[in-house]
Design an enzyme around this catalytic site. Structure first.
Site, mmCIF file in Angstrom:
data_model
loop_
_atom_site.group_PDB
_atom_site.id
_atom_site.type_symbol
_atom_site.label_atom_id
_atom_site.label_comp_id
_atom_site.label_asym_id
_atom_site.label_seq_id
_atom_site.Cartn_x
_atom_site.Cartn_y
_atom_site.Cartn_z
ATOM 1 N N GLU A 43 61.384 22.180 21.461
ATOM 2 C CA GLU A 43 62.759 22.629 21.674
ATOM 3 C C GLU A 43 62.953 23.022 23.141
ATOM 4 O OE1 GLU A 43 66.628 24.134 20.418
ATOM 5 O OE2 GLU A 43 65.266 22.525 19.883
ATOM 6 N N LYS A 123 40.531 44.326 35.146
ATOM 7 C CA LYS A 123 40.330 43.575 36.385
ATOM 8 C C LYS A 123 40.057 42.130 35.996
ATOM 9 C CE LYS A 123 37.867 43.521 40.736
ATOM 10 N NZ LYS A 123 37.512 42.101 40.732
ATOM 11 N N CYS A 414 17.333 8.051 33.142
ATOM 12 C CA CYS A 414 17.988 8.830 32.093
ATOM 13 C C CYS A 414 16.975 9.237 31.023
ATOM 14 C CB CYS A 414 19.102 8.001 31.468
ATOM 15 S SG CYS A 414 19.831 8.761 30.027
HETATM 16 S S1 IVH Z 1 44.847 45.709 42.963
HETATM 17 C C1 IVH Z 1 44.493 47.085 47.229
HETATM 18 N N1 IVH Z 1 44.639 45.242 40.397
HETATM 19 O O1 IVH Z 1 40.453 42.054 42.388
HETATM 20 C C2 IVH Z 1 44.508 46.722 45.817
HETATM 21 N N2 IVH Z 1 43.454 43.833 41.892
HETATM 22 O O2 IVH Z 1 38.266 42.983 44.220
HETATM 23 C C3 IVH Z 1 44.690 45.287 45.607
HETATM 24 N N3 IVH Z 1 42.209 42.020 40.800
HETATM 25 O O3 IVH Z 1 41.775 41.010 45.460
HETATM 26 C C4 IVH Z 1 44.292 44.758 44.314
HETATM 27 N N4 IVH Z 1 42.768 42.539 38.743
HETATM 28 O O4 IVH Z 1 42.544 39.753 43.365
HETATM 29 C C5 IVH Z 1 44.257 44.874 41.632
HETATM 30 N N5 IVH Z 1 44.574 44.908 38.105
HETATM 31 C C6 IVH Z 1 44.210 44.546 39.328
HETATM 32 C C7 IVH Z 1 43.360 43.434 39.549
HETATM 33 C C8 IVH Z 1 42.999 43.123 40.858
HETATM 34 C C9 IVH Z 1 42.092 41.695 39.511
HETATM 35 C C10 IVH Z 1 41.549 41.317 41.928
HETATM 36 C C11 IVH Z 1 42.444 41.134 43.138
HETATM 37 C C12 IVH Z 1 41.715 41.771 44.282
HETATM 38 C C13 IVH Z 1 40.321 41.858 43.763
HETATM 39 C C14 IVH Z 1 39.622 43.030 44.429
#
Ligand code: IVH
Length: 673
Positions: A43, A123, A414
């Site tokens: 859809e 993260k 192989c």
């Molecule tokens: S905040 C200054 N929040 O982890 C703060 N980063 O090791 C900027 N990442 O470069 C990042 N989940 O690409 C933030 N919930 C989250 C995240 C996150 C993954 C990555 C991001 C950053 C890296 C840092």
């Protein structure tokens, strides 16, 4: 009167276009932001198609933020350096509770006893991306790069449907948000399986998949990758500024930017610990890779007071989950042949418990990885499980070496069939068995050969093909044509009627022609279209098999990689044998070569929309017969874009690049019809 009517018509069209755009944005939002789709994919596609058709009627109404504009052509802006208005910082890590507690204490001290609140966010292990919106419209997407300068990936980011091209509601004058582009685990596995089947590029993990996909030259390639996006931080905001991270997330939701639902805000240290454990507990159930949590001070003014060190902010920390690791010994190596012939080294391990399961083998990915790790048989190694992905070897514990360890070399033949193993080009890390009669590959290659785009033998599905190969009735594609009724009757679920039907289908496929046979052979890098171009150029398998790399590269659309792959394939004695038997079985391996003048030589055509007098592939075939070239995306090299009924966004691209647009009748005139 007539004028009024036309005006009303235009107004009605504009209104309908507007409504469709709103509906599509609404459904993108339901799906990607709220995770509550309201309609089926079919859809949704219908709405998108209707919008495309209407915009084609009124191209002046196309706006860059229209949902039809997600996939554009290759752009000169791609990968140009972009200086970040505010640096994209990285995060300090805490690997255990002690380190985390120390960070927490530093924050409290830094604030002189003022108790902040915090957010705890998963993260995600992906690639960070900065999205710049001006007056609510997405104007640029850039990678992190070195934190100061990234690369422009706007064209590719626009293909990610979770990224709104236009913000909802009242958007700030200027807004730059940062977030993570990632591939969900299930999508990653499906993508890799398919790529392996089709001889495409596979990725070691979802992170590499996301970063590789974002760095494609052609946005159409990125569009085909199942990428997603989550917003996690603010870069620049002009206008009303949120007071906390949580308010920022709330604003993001209102703007239609996707935010992770598992994030929480909380206060005390105990609560932070609880949330860390809660998200760690979710880890194996989540459909994406999470390697820890990010804890951030919630109040933006307090962040300003804390400031940053030389590379990371003091107000945030990545609190990592313990990797699921263990040490054990490598007792041997298997060289496992995949379905496309790629050989993967697999370390056989002394069984060891890790994260609740017993592990006795770990993938070494490829022979470059073996070299990088410096791993030998007999070594003590540290292994780890990430999410539910296959166990990996992290490193060799060199201090445990006794000198009795043995090195690991890529096989030259192989392990399954003794066929020759090649490394097709320097940049390609894969070693591959290219023998067409390798039993491990037989099922896969037969299934490809009989598939719809190739020989189209109906009724020969995986259940039957697996039995045929297991019973050694079929070892390669040529054997299909030797099957007799008594062979088929040996298979489960095949009685006389079905056997007859299959034999008729096999027989009918003999006459499909060179292009289909060539595609069916599953030669690496030779897809359906390339097979057609090659068939039309050479006219017979014999002529093609004789052509060297130089002659092959003369064919339009054949680059050095494909030429090399073809040359290597035809050099194989086993290939010649299969072709000889196909020919003996009466399989037609010729194609009519168009004789006569080539008035379209050197011209490149792109088709968009449906033609009324012929099918798209017929039109493309005609162009090639007349010496022209066809391609699926518009670039500066395009000579003409042929616009049929309900053309897509290629028209706009053509206009931008000043490429001539032909309607169907002008096209027919050009080809002399
Ligand atoms: S905040 C200054 N929040 O982890 C703060 N980063 O090791 C900027 N990442 O470069 C990042 N989940 O690409 C933030 N919930 C989250 C995240 C996150 C993954 C990555 C991001 C950053 C890296 C840092």
């Amino acid at each position: 009167m007539a004028k009024t009517k036309a005006t009303t018509g235009t107004a009605a069209l504009a209104a309908r276009i507007q409504r469709l755009r709103e509906a599509i944005r609404h459904h993108d939002h339901r799906y990607y932001v709220l995770n509550q789709p309201e309609i089926a994919d079919a859809e949704y596609d219908r709405l998108l198609r209707e919008l495309g058709a209407l915009e084609a009627k009124a191209p002046h109404l196309i706006t860059p933020d229209s949902p039809t504009q997600r996939v554009g052509g290759v752009s000169d802006e791609a990968f140009k350096p972009v200086r970040h208005a505010v640096p994209m910082l990285s995060l300090e890590n805490a690997f255990n509770e002690e380190e985390f507690a120390a960070w927490h204490e530093r924050v409290r001290k830094g604030l002189g006893g003022r108790e902040p609140t915090y957010t705890v966010e998963p993260k995600i292990d992906g690639v960070s991306l900065a999205l710049a919106y001006e007056r609510g419209v997405l104007v640029r997407a850039a990678t992190r790069g070195d934190g100061t300068t990234g690369e422009d990936v706007t064209g590719n980011a626009k293909t990610i449907r979770a990224i709104p091209l236009r913000l909802r509601g009242e958007a700030p004058r200027r807004l730059e948000v940062r977030g993570e582009v990632f591939m969900a685990l299930a999508a990653f596995r499906r993508y890799n399986e398919r790529a392996a089947r089709e001889g495409g590029e596979t990725f070691a993990n979802p992170r590499n998949a996301a970063s590789g996909s974002l760095r494609q030259k052609d946005p159409a390639v990125t569009a085909a990758r199942p990428l997603r996006f989550w917003t996690h931080s603010v870069g620049v905001i002009e206008g009303k500024t949120p007071g906390t991270q949580w308010e920022f997330f709330t604003a993001c939701r209102a703007w239609g930017l996707p935010v992770q639902a598992d994030s929480v805000q909380c206060g005390t240290f105990d609560e932070l610990r609880r949330q860390y454990r809660r998200i760690e507990g979710l880890r194996d159930r989540l459909d994406y890779e999470v390697d820890g949590v990010v804890v951030k001070v919630n109040e933006l003014p307090l962040r300003a007071r804390l400031g940053m060190t030389h590379r990371s902010p003091r107000w945030a920390i990545a609190y990592k989950f313990a990797a699921h690791q263990a040490t054990t010994r490598v007792v041997g190596v298997d060289h496992s042949v995949g379905r496309t012939g790629v050989i993967t080294p697999v370390a056989k391990l002394e069984p060891v418990a890790c994260a609740g399961v017993t592990i006795s083998s770990a993938t070494l990915h490829n022979y470059d990885e073996v070299k990088r790790l410096g791993i030998k048989i007999g070594d003590r190694v540290l292994i780890q499980r990430a999410g539910d992905v296959i166990p990996q070897v992290v490193k060799v514990i060199e201090s445990s070496r006794t000198g009795a360890e043995r090195g690991i070399r890529p096989p030259t033949t192989c392990p399954d069939c003794g066929g020759r193993v090649v490394r097709e080009k320097e940049a390609d890390v894969a070693y591959r068995c290219i023998s067409p009669s390798c039993p491990t590959q037989a099922v896969r290659s037969v299934l490809h050969f009989v598939s719809r785009g190739a020989m189209d033998i109906e009724g020969l599905g995986d259940v039957l093909v697996e039995q045929l190969v297991a019973k050694r009735l079929v070892r390669d594609v040529a054997d299909i044509f030797r099957l007799a009724e008594r062979d088929l009757l040996q298979l489960d679920l095949v009685a006389e009627k079905k056997a007859h039907k299959l034999l008729t289908a096999i027989s009918a496929s003999r006459n499909r022609g060179l292009a289909r046979v060539l595609f069916g052979l599953g030669i690496r890098h030779v897809g359906e279209k390339a097979a057609q171009v090659l068939a039309e150029h050479f006219g017979s398998m014999a002529a093609l098999a004789k052509a060297g790399p130089a002659a092959l590269e003369e064919v339009p659309d054949v680059g050095p990689v494909m030429a090399e792959s073809l040359a290597a394939y035809f050099k194989q004695p086993a290939t010649r044998e299969v072709l000889r038997r196909l020919e003996a079985a009466g399989v037609r391996m010729t194609e009519r070569i168009a004789q006569g003048p080539k008035p379209l030589a050197g011209q490149r055509f792109v088709f968009t929309g449906g033609l009324s007098a012929m099918a798209r592939d017929e039109a493309e075939h005609l162009v090639r017969q007349l010496g022209g070239n066809t391609s699926s995306s518009v670039s500066k090299e395009t000579t003409y874009v042929v616009a049929g009924e309900a053309p897509g966004s290629k028209i706009e691209k053509a206009k931008q690049l000043g490429v001539r647009i032909l309607d169907e009748s002008a096209f027919k005139k050009l080809i002399g019809q």
